[in-house]
Design a protein around this motif. Structure first.
Motif, PDB file in Angstrom:
ATOM      1  N   SER A 199       4.752  -1.557  -9.139  1.00 33.23           N
ATOM      2  CA  SER A 199       5.956  -1.199  -8.552  1.00 33.23           C
ATOM      3  C   SER A 199       7.132  -2.414  -8.647  1.00 33.23           C
ATOM      4  O   SER A 199       6.909  -3.376  -8.260  1.00 33.23           O
ATOM      5  N   ASP A 201       1.322   6.106  -7.402  1.00 33.81           N
ATOM      6  CA  ASP A 201       0.314   5.094  -7.583  1.00 33.81           C
ATOM      7  C   ASP A 201      -1.121   5.931  -7.747  1.00 33.81           C
ATOM      8  O   ASP A 201      -1.916   5.399  -7.460  1.00 33.81           O
ATOM      9  N   TRP A 205       7.994   7.295 -11.273  1.00 36.81           N
ATOM     10  CA  TRP A 205       8.779   6.128 -10.771  1.00 36.81           C
ATOM     11  C   TRP A 205       8.022   5.242  -9.585  1.00 36.81           C
ATOM     12  O   TRP A 205       7.922   4.135  -9.432  1.00 36.81           O
ATOM     13  N   ASN A 206       7.768   6.037  -8.635  1.00 39.94           N
ATOM     14  CA  ASN A 206       7.161   5.719  -7.280  1.00 39.94           C
ATOM     15  C   ASN A 206       5.741   6.315  -6.888  1.00 39.94           C
ATOM     16  O   ASN A 206       5.731   6.671  -5.719  1.00 39.94           O
ATOM     17  N   SER A 215      10.341  -1.552  -8.409  1.00 41.82           N
ATOM     18  CA  SER A 215      11.695  -1.411  -7.961  1.00 41.82           C
ATOM     19  C   SER A 215      12.919  -1.194  -8.640  1.00 41.82           C
ATOM     20  O   SER A 215      14.050  -1.105  -7.994  1.00 41.82           O
TER      21      SER A 215
END
Length: 183
Positions: free
Chosen positions: A113, A91, A88-89, A115
């Protein structure tokens, strides 16, 4: 009537974000994707990064070859808890594949992203990699995103993403395998 639906939605929304419908455990060593096994997964003869043949397996067969947490999300359409999935977070540059069958789904260049607590992408790798169906569960109108090869539940598609597509493919991390570009 619309007011009641809105109130129901406000009540249910936190349940989606903060309850774990499926477990979010780390994959076993034998299930991890590495440069030595990017084409297949031990214990799952249907997993391939190169075979695009549509799969029509029984639920019992999927249950035999998938870890329980992956099975619950991909075959029973459960959802991992927000902000807990492994992608989820991130890169990191690379490619995302279906965790059930190995079908190519996304490139990291389409990830952004959002959030929202789940990995989000603005476009799929190709028009056949993901298919869609209406999902009216939980008194909501959504579009379910399914693997184009095995039909496994990946997440949902929303119209609140960035340009150039305006789409947000909101995916369960557990439904994805990631292979970094450097492998």
């Amino acid at each position: 009537m619309k007011s009641k639906t809105f109130i129901n939605l406000l009540f249910l929304l936190p349940l989606f974000a903060f309850t774990a419908c499926g477990q979010n455990k780390q994959p076993k060593e034998s299930e991890k994707i590495s440069s030595s096994n990017v084409i297949s997964k031990p214990g799952n003869p249907y997993y391939s990064h190169t075979d695009t043949t549509k799969l029509k397996l029984s639920d019992a067969e999927w249950k035999k070859v998938l870890p329980e947490d992956v099975y619950l999300v991909m075959r029973q359409a459960e959802t991992e808890r927000a902000f807990t999935g492994k992608y989820w977070n991130t890169d990191e540059k690379g490619t995302y594949y279906c965790a059930s069958c190995g079908n190519l789904l996304f490139r990291s260049t389409a990830k952004f992203s959002s959030s929202c607590g789940w990995p989000s992408f603005f476009e799929q790798q190709n028009k056949k990699s993901i298919v869609f169906k209406n999902d009216n569960s939980y008194n909501m109108e959504r579009i379910e995103a399914l693997c184009g090869r095995c039909g496994g539940h990946l997440g949902h598609l929303f119209d609140d993403g960035p340009e150039p597509t305006g789409k947000r493919y909101c995916m369960n991390s557990i439904a994805l395998d990631f292979v970094p570009d450097n492998q």
